[in-house]
Design an enzyme around this catalytic site. Sequence first.
Site, PDB file in Angstrom:
ATOM      1  N   GLN A 345       0.855  -1.183   0.000  1.00  0.00           N
ATOM      2  CA  GLN A 345       0.000   0.000   0.000  1.00  0.00           C
ATOM      3  C   GLN A 345       0.892   1.235   0.000  1.00  0.00           C
ATOM      4  O   GLN A 345       2.061   1.152   0.368  1.00  0.00           O
ATOM      5  CB  GLN A 345      -0.954   0.000   1.204  1.00  0.00           C
ATOM      6  CG  GLN A 345      -2.209  -0.820   0.923  1.00  0.00           C
ATOM      7  CD  GLN A 345      -3.123  -0.984   2.099  1.00  0.00           C
ATOM      8  OE1 GLN A 345      -2.713  -0.827   3.246  1.00  0.00           O
ATOM      9  NE2 GLN A 345      -4.371  -1.317   1.835  1.00  0.00           N
ATOM     10  N   THR A 512       1.683  -2.971   7.592  1.00  0.00           N
ATOM     11  CA  THR A 512       1.775  -4.427   7.495  1.00  0.00           C
ATOM     12  C   THR A 512       0.565  -4.934   6.716  1.00  0.00           C
ATOM     13  O   THR A 512      -0.235  -5.718   7.216  1.00  0.00           O
ATOM     14  CB  THR A 512       1.885  -5.049   8.909  1.00  0.00           C
ATOM     15  OG1 THR A 512       2.955  -4.394   9.596  1.00  0.00           O
ATOM     16  CG2 THR A 512       2.205  -6.530   8.850  1.00  0.00           C
ATOM     17  N   HIS A 513       0.416  -4.402   5.511  1.00  0.00           N
ATOM     18  CA  HIS A 513      -0.691  -4.818   4.648  1.00  0.00           C
ATOM     19  C   HIS A 513      -0.123  -5.420   3.370  1.00  0.00           C
ATOM     20  O   HIS A 513      -0.347  -4.905   2.288  1.00  0.00           O
ATOM     21  CB  HIS A 513      -1.614  -3.632   4.340  1.00  0.00           C
ATOM     22  CG  HIS A 513      -2.219  -3.021   5.573  1.00  0.00           C
ATOM     23  ND1 HIS A 513      -2.757  -1.754   5.580  1.00  0.00           N
ATOM     24  CD2 HIS A 513      -2.374  -3.493   6.818  1.00  0.00           C
ATOM     25  CE1 HIS A 513      -3.215  -1.481   6.807  1.00  0.00           C
ATOM     26  NE2 HIS A 513      -2.995  -2.519   7.570  1.00  0.00           N
ATOM     27  N   ASN A 514       0.646  -6.492   3.518  1.00  0.00           N
ATOM     28  CA  ASN A 514       1.214  -7.184   2.363  1.00  0.00           C
ATOM     29  C   ASN A 514       0.150  -8.115   1.801  1.00  0.00           C
ATOM     30  O   ASN A 514      -0.524  -8.803   2.569  1.00  0.00           O
ATOM     31  CB  ASN A 514       2.426  -8.014   2.785  1.00  0.00           C
ATOM     32  CG  ASN A 514       3.339  -7.272   3.754  1.00  0.00           C
ATOM     33  OD1 ASN A 514       2.998  -7.108   4.924  1.00  0.00           O
ATOM     34  ND2 ASN A 514       4.459  -6.816   3.283  1.00  0.00           N
TER      35      ASN A 514
END
Lengths: 586, 414
Positions: A345, A512-514
Amino acid sequence: MARKLPPVDVVLVGFGWTGAIMAQELTEEGLEVLAIERGPWRDTPSHFPTTAAQDEIRWYWRKEMFQSASRETLTFRNNRSQTALPMRRWGSFLPGEGVGGGGVHWNGQTWRFLPSDFLAASHNTARYGPMRPGMTVQDYGVTYEELEAHYDRFEKLCGIGGTAGNLKGEIHEGGNPFEGARSAEYPNPPMHMTFAQNRFEAAARELGLKPFPGPSANMTRPYVNPLGCQLAPCTYCGFCEKYGCGNYSKASPQTAILPVLMRKPNFSLKVHNEVLVVKLDSTGARATGVIHVDQNGEEYEQPADLVILCAYQLSNTRLMMLSGIGEIYNPATGEGLVGKNYCYQVMSGADVFFDDKYTNEFVGAGALGMCVDEYNGDNFDHSGLGFIGGGYISCWTTHSRPIERQRTPEGTPEWGSAWKKAVAENFLKSSNVGAHGASMAYATNYLDLDPTYTDIYGRPLMRMTFDFTPNDRAMSAFLTERVREIAGRMGAREIKLSPREGPYDSMPYQTTHNTGGTIMGTNPRNSVVNRYLQSWEVSNLFVMGAGVFPQNAGYNPTGTVAALAYWSADAIRNRYLRSPGPLVQA
Amino acid sequence: MRTARHSTAALLAGALLGDPLPARAQEAVYSQVERGRYALITGNCQGCHTAPGEAPFAGGRGLETPFGTIYTPNITFEPETGLGRWSRDDFWRAMHEGIAPDGSRLYPAFPYPHFSKMPRDEVDALYDYLATLPRVKKEKPDNELPWPLSWRFTLAAWRWLFFEPEPFVPNPQKSEAWNRGAYLVEGPAHCAGCHTEKNFAGADKPDRHLMGGQLEDWAAPDIRGGRNGGLADWSEDDIVEFLKTGRNVHTAAFSIMSEVIEFSTQHMVEADLRAIAVYLKDLEGEERRAPAEPDEAVMQAGAAIYFDNCSACHVSDGAGVPRFFAPLAGSGKVNNEDATTVIRVILEGARAVPTHVRPSPLTMPAFGWKLDDEQIAAVATYVRASWGNRGGAVSASEVADLRERLGEGLGPDR
């Protein structure tokens, strides 16, 4: 030789949000469920009591809350011309480890994706014509309408506080008018806003925007969820993201599910055991179980009728690769699907400095904020803008943790007495407006196995090849301008923009939006799992998590990750168990 | 639900396989066993007769008494180590008179003075139910009692002084619910075991009945009602909710009461819980003298410690979050003249018992490692003298004594 254990009906690999949801749902069906978690057992009073929860050095700076990078990490490079090197210390993102997973250390910002987010390829192509070259955006294969009831379940499980903007198709003042129709109001009222949110709201209204409270998994009042679990009111202590909540105030597997699940006789949990591989039968079309290893290096074969990967996106993708399930994506040929469409993101923002107004951001919470959604997804006309997607813009007051938070105005030196003075002067009088931008899939961003580096078991590390894309940059530049417009109207002395420029840097924390790597889709030629998160190749294998997102939307993903887990569990309970086999015919 | 269904099925199977009886008799056996199962719940047999983490009812749990440790026996019907060779009459005699089959006297840690109120058919039903439980071979550890108490002959004198088997006699002036409550409280549920102060010989002090007691370094509160008792401010509904769910608007159960709720009261039918409430509410309590005003400096220190460490959950005015985090204002535990529980909870923390209705094990963390004796005394004094509480001051030496007795190396210096 692995010691063979007695079989179970279901084995879950990893025990965070999706593991706990799956375990709760499938034990209700009477199945014998075993979850295998490589990290430790964790519960509120033993591991993050109020007497130790707010230890900034221990949990964040020394990374005790996260996956141990000394045992396994990943290697990173911006593009294929570079040699990837291991991330020896987490930076840009923070994968969880241990019971509860990232569900222990999240902020609690709990969104639904827009209906058009699930149709990113067909919707945008119909409206704006063909995608840019190199873009590999595709539809999810599931629609918002199909997921609505499952979003609703998760919101009730977590006691989300918010204001509905679209209740059964009727637009309601005070909520997000762009959201998909929801069947019910949020179970709890929104958070109490502070000075900065009030200023943000006024500025947004001046611009003709429709601000609304961010949906929050920090409790806004004492709440008993449908399972009977009790969540206590949030104290606004400002230690949510990167920390466990000692006050039972943040929805997590520990607070919302485990009190009920752990008492069930047909559920068991093994901690400190890592799954090394999903074992297949000789046809390669059926999983027979998993091989896992304990802390002493003893290996076990755990047979199971159903294998469900519930670990973090990076770990699920890597386990598929290490198990030889599906072909690993090759950007040179475009062949292979596992590891394809890795997305992230794009965050940008503006610090806001007041002269004589106290923002007192030490009174904060992970999901305490006001947001606008005018520039997210396809909520605005992208004609001529050169990008698709967008993001929400918000003023969150998440914390003022002293080691992590030092906002200084433009022109402040990076160290020394002038820096200290600026930190002290602005500590209580500053805030931030941020843009939470989507990330569209490109053929050049992907995951595969590293040719050089290995983990403690000698298995290849995951290799990440990622950089911001032309779509990301154009979108982020547009959003940052919108941030400037709002932040500039908040009555501040000055603002300091932080646009997203240059190549992606894996060190400073971003999000931490993988996502991606085990993407879902409409047929086995474009996806690893079908619309029910079931592997196309191995029909008794299901894959949870944000790895199934074909590309990432402009929202925090947990709500959608959980809704997809409930959707998948529903398909397993009501269809798969009656007649095991592929739920979608290829 | 699952477990309940399983155990019913197991009972039926046991009844069917054990005795080849005609159909009608089988039914009688089943209802008899079911009656016994319920009697066992009202008596919380599982609590004492199970060692933590081991097979239920196989005994071996050590009960700490002022005289030493008494280990509970195995009450499964395993023939070598359990009750397998006991007849119905043997069992009745043990329950009603406190005498074992070999004629030896039982220690009154086994509350037979209460069980003697149970009628013969109830005790027989209990026997029949125990006979259906899985049989576990487990020897009872030897008691750790000093002579002459280790000599069971002394028990004869104790019995002569303090015990007369007494069946329950209903009071015709009172309602049916009151009488049922009285039977349960004074009989199988043996509430006085913890909630009544003991004399030099470990027998209940008759004039202190249910006014609170102390055991295993916990202070059990006054559970009398009326205008002055510990439950004066509780409604009948509050009592029922507490016994059913482990929490109510006033407090949450932890420590020994959590076992009582976990194994016993949460499984009781609501009419019985209400009967207990009716009876307790009818018992008038004793008016208490106001304690001396605590030292102002101690109160100030206590307030500061309270706001830093306690107010996030218990709230700045002591109101707590009812059913989540126990209110301290008006709490029976906080106001107890005996401060043991307050000190201990600060030292060690406490876990609200998870129940079927309220499964969340909400837990207060330990502060023993974080606060020293003087700080704990100050905050305990502050809590006991604020918001209308009248518990009385706590001294640092009281904290130090309890810390030492608990002996877990809790202090910052250890």
